[in-house]
Design an enzyme around this catalytic site. Structure first.
Site, PDB file in Angstrom:
ATOM      1  N   GLU A   1       9.609   1.904  11.096  1.00  0.00           N
ATOM      2  CA  GLU A   1      10.893   2.873  10.878  1.00  0.00           C
ATOM      3  C   GLU A   1      10.249   4.206  10.602  1.00  0.00           C
ATOM      4  O   GLU A   1       9.209   4.156  10.158  1.00  0.00           O
ATOM      5  CB  GLU A   1      11.351   2.597   9.482  1.00  0.00           C
ATOM      6  CG  GLU A   1      12.801   3.445   8.699  1.00  0.00           C
ATOM      7  CD  GLU A   1      12.449   4.635   8.280  1.00  0.00           C
ATOM      8  OE1 GLU A   1      12.350   5.857   9.356  1.00  0.00           O
ATOM      9  OE2 GLU A   1      12.483   4.498   7.315  1.00  0.00           O
TER      10      GLU A   1
ATOM     11  N   CYS B   1      13.445  11.787   6.761  1.00  0.00           N
ATOM     12  CA  CYS B   1      12.532  11.095   7.907  1.00  0.00           C
ATOM     13  C   CYS B   1      14.682  10.736   8.897  1.00  0.00           C
ATOM     14  O   CYS B   1      14.705  10.979  10.195  1.00  0.00           O
ATOM     15  CB  CYS B   1      12.799   9.733   8.138  1.00  0.00           C
ATOM     16  SG  CYS B   1      12.995   8.330   7.228  1.00  0.00           S
TER      17      CYS B   1
ATOM     18  N   GLU C   1       9.529  16.840  15.686  1.00  0.00           N
ATOM     19  CA  GLU C   1       9.533  16.372  13.721  1.00  0.00           C
ATOM     20  C   GLU C   1       9.068  17.687  12.446  1.00  0.00           C
ATOM     21  O   GLU C   1       7.193  17.502  12.946  1.00  0.00           O
ATOM     22  CB  GLU C   1       9.533  15.196  13.296  1.00  0.00           C
ATOM     23  CG  GLU C   1       9.245  15.069  12.072  1.00  0.00           C
ATOM     24  CD  GLU C   1       9.337  13.899  11.541  1.00  0.00           C
ATOM     25  OE1 GLU C   1      10.131  12.588  10.907  1.00  0.00           O
ATOM     26  OE2 GLU C   1       8.195  12.767  12.157  1.00  0.00           O
TER      27      GLU C   1
ATOM     28  N   LYS D   1       0.444  -0.955   0.246  1.00  0.00           N
ATOM     29  CA  LYS D   1       0.056  -0.002   0.075  1.00  0.00           C
ATOM     30  C   LYS D   1       0.099   1.383  -0.031  1.00  0.00           C
ATOM     31  O   LYS D   1       1.270   1.174   1.339  1.00  0.00           O
ATOM     32  CB  LYS D   1      -0.848   0.662   1.125  1.00  0.00           C
ATOM     33  CG  LYS D   1      -2.288   0.558   0.806  1.00  0.00           C
ATOM     34  CD  LYS D   1      -2.481   2.477   0.454  1.00  0.00           C
ATOM     35  CE  LYS D   1      -1.751   2.569   1.935  1.00  0.00           C
ATOM     36  NZ  LYS D   1      -1.848   4.060   1.585  1.00  0.00           N
TER      37      LYS D   1
END
Length: 485
Positions: free
Chosen positions: A256, A290, A388, A181
């Site tokens: 992750e 990231c 973040e 997906k």
């Protein structure tokens, strides 16, 4: 520009066949550099996901893939690598169109890294062996490694090709089957790769691709009882939810997740190389990385000098049309991502931060552009430092001692990546050992290779991708003990 695929434009790929969503729903795919629609793709419903999982389960239980030797699977994966290289220009153009990545980076970074990953896993496929174990029992004991089964691979928008390859390649090498997906914003390379994998000889049903919205298709995939393992890359918030859902069914999970890496510049650093690495660390992929380095920690004697160099250098980094070979910074992936950056920069000003450069949108062809931004003067408890942002924003903080640098670096909830700039070898090893991060780069940034594992600690997740560690995560171990009485 209209992008088409074998079997029709942007269809689902289930059981080796292209098909529309059960309810006929479709969704637009935008070019981030213009904000214009380039194509549409099928929007899977829960019933489509269920069909994909059933096809995968049939392929695993009754198909040939899991029964092949590792060497035979390796030959197929090696062919995948060859086909990626043969079609590299086309794949790079597709990824640039879909994500807004500069074409100058798509080919050497995204496409060739994906080819390397399949090539590496083709070799690793032959290493799946067990071990004999010496015991005091009058028995012969040994272990065997085998595939887990049906893997749900859920991937994000920022590196569609790389982060799908980092899941599919080791999963397939171990003999698993996959339902993929991709992010609803960037599905095009996933559909292209479905066709390419089939051409390479991957049997029908072994790889299935369902495009669509995360709350519908992604949720249905997470909750499907036919899935044995979840491999997820995305935000920490969604990762927590995904891990919780998978945990209810005791499924194997690899996560992750988000990052907010610190980049430490010590007073003995090679300043020219250090600043180059710092800029690369926060503007690469327009900061949508990231493992980017959005927090710069600088030894106090160098602090003003480094801030001044960044103020002069960052505005000169070429930003613009990703199809222009001279572009280094392209657009962000969509409007919501630009707005998030705008909100954080506004918050930084409110928290007392000084915008050294950038701090605003770039109006260009209707695209989703934001100027690379450097912010000084924020305290460490600032939300802009601690959270973040996932955009081209760099905060700069001074430190006085090595201990303080490590403390600041480890002070956020995240632990995915970090970096050190120093010419002192002892310090490099000493500080690297103390940093809470899954990967530490010294005197550069984003040095990645399929042989080198990466992954996070703390809120950045668990499990590793790349390296033999990734292959092991897609296997289960069985112990066999034979009585010799």
């Amino acid at each position: 520009m209209t992008t088409t695929f074998e079997g029709g434009p942007g269809q689902l790929f289930i059981g080796g066949q292209w098909c529309e969503a059960a309810d006929g729903a479709r969704t637009d795919v935008l070019d981030p550099s213009t904000g214009q629609v380039v194509t549409t793709v099928a929007e899977a419903a829960a019933s489509d996901v269920d069909a994909a999982v059933r096809a995968a389960r049939e392929a695993f239980d009754n198909g040939p893939w899991a029964k092949l030797s590792g060497r035979e699977r390796g030959r197929v994966l090696h062919r995948v690598s060859e086909l990626i290289r043969e079609n590299a220009d086309e794949i790079a153009a597709l990824e640039s169109l879909d994500v807004g990545k500069p074409i100058s980076l798509c080919l050497p970074v995204d496409v060739l890294t994906a080819a390397d990953e399949y090539e590496y896993c083709a070799a690793l496929a032959q290493t799946l062996d067990g071990a004999t174990r010496d015991t005091p029992m009058n028995a012969h004991a040994y272990t065997r490694r085998g595939p887990i089964g049906v893997v749900a691979a859920i991937t994000p928008f920022n590196f569609p090709l790389i982060l799908s390859s980092s899941k599919l390649a080791p999963a397939l090498a171990a003999g698993n089957v996959v339902v993929h997906k991709p992010a609803d914003e960037t599905p095009l390379s996933a559909l292209y790769m479905a066709r390419l994998l089939q051409k390479a000889g991957v049997p029908d049903g072994v790889v299935n691709v369902v495009t669509g919205a995360g709350p519908v298709a992604g949720e249905a995939l997470l909750r499907n009882p036919g899935v044995d393992k979840v491999a997820f890359t995305g935000s920490t918030a969604i990762g927590r939810h995904a891990a919780s859902v998978a945990g209810e069914a005791l499924k194997s999970v690899t996560m992750e997740l988000g990052g907010n890496a610190a980049h430490l510049v010590f007073e003995d650093a090679d300043l020219e190389k250090a600043v180059g690495a710092v800029i690369k660390g926060f503007v690469f992929n327009t900061g949508q990385f990231c493992m980017g380095g959005p927090r710069l920690l600088v030894a106090r004697p160098l602090y003003n000098t480094v801030v001044g160099i960044l103020a002069d250098a960052v505005p000169g980094v070429p930003i613009g049309d990703p199809r222009d070979p001279g572009t280094v910074i392209g657009p962000m992936a969509g409007e919501k991502h630009v707005r998030k950056v705008e909100e954080y920069v506004a918050l930084a000003r409110k928290e007392g931060g000084r915008v050294v450069c950038g701090g605003e949108r770039l109006d260009l062809n209707g695209g989703f552009y934001y100027r690379p931004t450097v912010i000084a003067g924020l305290s460490n408890d600032s939300r802009v430092v601690q959270e973040e942002i996932f955009g081209p924003v760099l905060t700069v903080q001074p430190f006085d001692t090595e201990d303080e640098a490590v403390e600041l670096a480890n002070s956020t909830p995240y632990g995915l990546a970090s970096g050190i700039q120093t010419t002192n070898l002892a310090r490099a090893h000493r500080v690297a050992d103390r940093l809470q991060a899954g990967i530490v780069w010294i005197n550069d940034w984003a040095m990645l290779d399929p042989a080198v594992p990466f992954g996070g600690v703390k809120a950045s997740g668990f499990g590793r991708e790349y390296g033999p560690e990734a292959l092991a995560s897609y296997t289960k171990v069985k112990a066999v003990v034979v009585s010799l009485d």
